[in-house]
Motif scaffolding. Structure first.
Motif, short mmCIF file in Angstrom:
data_model
loop_
_atom_site.label_atom_id
_atom_site.label_comp_id
_atom_site.label_asym_id
_atom_site.label_seq_id
_atom_site.Cartn_x
_atom_site.Cartn_y
_atom_site.Cartn_z
N LEU A 170 0.85 -1.18 0.00
CA LEU A 170 0.00 0.00 0.00
C LEU A 170 0.88 1.23 0.00
N ASP A 171 0.68 2.09 -1.00
CA ASP A 171 1.40 3.36 -1.06
C ASP A 171 0.38 4.49 -0.99
N ALA A 172 0.38 5.19 0.13
CA ALA A 172 -0.53 6.33 0.33
C ALA A 172 0.28 7.59 0.60
N SER A 173 1.42 7.69 -0.05
CA SER A 173 2.31 8.85 0.12
C SER A 173 1.70 10.11 -0.47
N ASP A 174 2.21 11.23 -0.01
CA ASP A 174 1.84 12.54 -0.56
C ASP A 174 0.34 12.80 -0.55
N ASN A 175 -0.24 12.62 0.62
CA ASN A 175 -1.64 12.93 0.85
C ASN A 175 -1.72 13.84 2.07
N ARG A 176 -2.85 13.87 2.73
CA ARG A 176 -3.03 14.69 3.94
C ARG A 176 -3.53 13.84 5.10
N ILE A 177 -3.11 12.59 5.12
CA ILE A 177 -3.58 11.63 6.11
C ILE A 177 -2.95 11.93 7.47
N SER A 178 -3.80 12.07 8.49
CA SER A 178 -3.29 12.38 9.82
C SER A 178 -3.44 11.21 10.79
N ASP A 179 -4.22 10.20 10.41
CA ASP A 179 -4.46 9.03 11.27
C ASP A 179 -4.45 7.77 10.41
N LEU A 180 -3.85 6.71 10.94
CA LEU A 180 -3.91 5.44 10.24
C LEU A 180 -5.14 4.67 10.72
N SER A 181 -5.90 4.16 9.80
CA SER A 181 -7.10 3.40 10.12
C SER A 181 -6.76 2.14 10.89
N LEU A 182 -7.50 1.88 11.95
CA LEU A 182 -7.29 0.65 12.73
C LEU A 182 -7.56 -0.59 11.88
N SER A 183 -8.43 -0.47 10.89
CA SER A 183 -8.76 -1.61 10.05
C SER A 183 -7.59 -2.01 9.15
N LEU A 184 -6.58 -1.17 9.07
CA LEU A 184 -5.40 -1.49 8.27
C LEU A 184 -4.74 -2.77 8.78
N THR A 185 -4.84 -3.03 10.07
CA THR A 185 -4.22 -4.23 10.64
C THR A 185 -4.94 -5.50 10.21
N ASP A 186 -6.13 -5.37 9.61
CA ASP A 186 -6.82 -6.53 9.06
C ASP A 186 -6.24 -6.95 7.72
N CYS A 187 -5.35 -6.17 7.19
CA CYS A 187 -4.67 -6.51 5.93
C CYS A 187 -3.49 -7.42 6.29
N TYR A 188 -3.80 -8.67 6.60
CA TYR A 188 -2.82 -9.62 7.13
C TYR A 188 -1.62 -9.86 6.22
N SER A 189 -1.82 -9.70 4.93
CA SER A 189 -0.75 -9.99 3.97
C SER A 189 0.16 -8.81 3.69
N LEU A 190 -0.11 -7.66 4.29
CA LEU A 190 0.65 -6.44 3.99
C LEU A 190 2.12 -6.60 4.36
N THR A 191 2.98 -6.41 3.37
CA THR A 191 4.42 -6.49 3.60
C THR A 191 5.10 -5.13 3.45
N ARG A 192 4.46 -4.23 2.70
CA ARG A 192 5.05 -2.90 2.47
C ARG A 192 3.99 -1.83 2.68
N LEU A 193 4.29 -0.89 3.58
CA LEU A 193 3.40 0.23 3.84
C LEU A 193 4.19 1.51 3.67
N THR A 194 3.77 2.34 2.73
CA THR A 194 4.47 3.59 2.44
C THR A 194 3.52 4.75 2.71
N MET A 195 3.87 5.56 3.70
CA MET A 195 3.04 6.69 4.14
C MET A 195 3.84 7.99 4.14
N ARG A 196 4.81 8.11 3.26
CA ARG A 196 5.65 9.31 3.21
C ARG A 196 4.83 10.57 2.93
N SER A 197 5.27 11.67 3.47
CA SER A 197 4.72 13.00 3.18
C SER A 197 3.21 13.08 3.41
#
Length: 112
Positions: free
Chosen positions: A26-53
């Motif tokens: 998941l690449d959600a870089s360069d947005n205005r996100i201020s909080d990570l969704s708790l439901s993100l942890t349900d993505c059991y297969s996630l190996t790469r999380l990119t939240m830059r900028s």
């Protein structure tokens, strides 16, 4: 499966993202996100999380429940706190927290 939503005007990730059980990147870089969704942890297969900028002030404890996470990039945010539970991500090989506002790191993160 990969999802790239970078360079938009997102304020948050939808709670429905947790339904993407086979999401590996998941690449959600360069947005205005201020909080990570708790439901993100349900993505059991996630190996790469990119939240830059974005506008993240912390990395929540729920990220510690992501055992397959290998890469976490949260550079260029407003992070002042990384919860020690992130130390439970034993598969993590890259943690990029550069250009944030961290005064210190919890000792449990030294084992990553």
């Amino acid at each position: 499966t990969s999802l790239d939503v970078c360079c938009n005007l997102l304020l948050s990730l939808p709670t429905s993202i947790g339904g993407l059980r086979h999401l590996t990147e998941l690449d959600a870089s360069d947005n205005r996100i201020s909080d990570l969704s708790l439901s993100l942890t349900d993505c059991y297969s996630l190996t790469r999380l990119t939240m830059r900028s974005n506008r993240l002030a912390e990395l929540p404890p729920s990220l510690g429940g992501m055992p397959r996470l290998r890469t976490l990039s949260a550079a260029d945010n407003l992070i002042t706190l990384v919860h020690p539970s992130l130390g439970a991500c034993t598969a993590l090989t890259l943690l990029d927290l550069s250009r944030n506002l961290l005064p210190s790191l919890h000792p449990t993160l030294a084992g990553l």
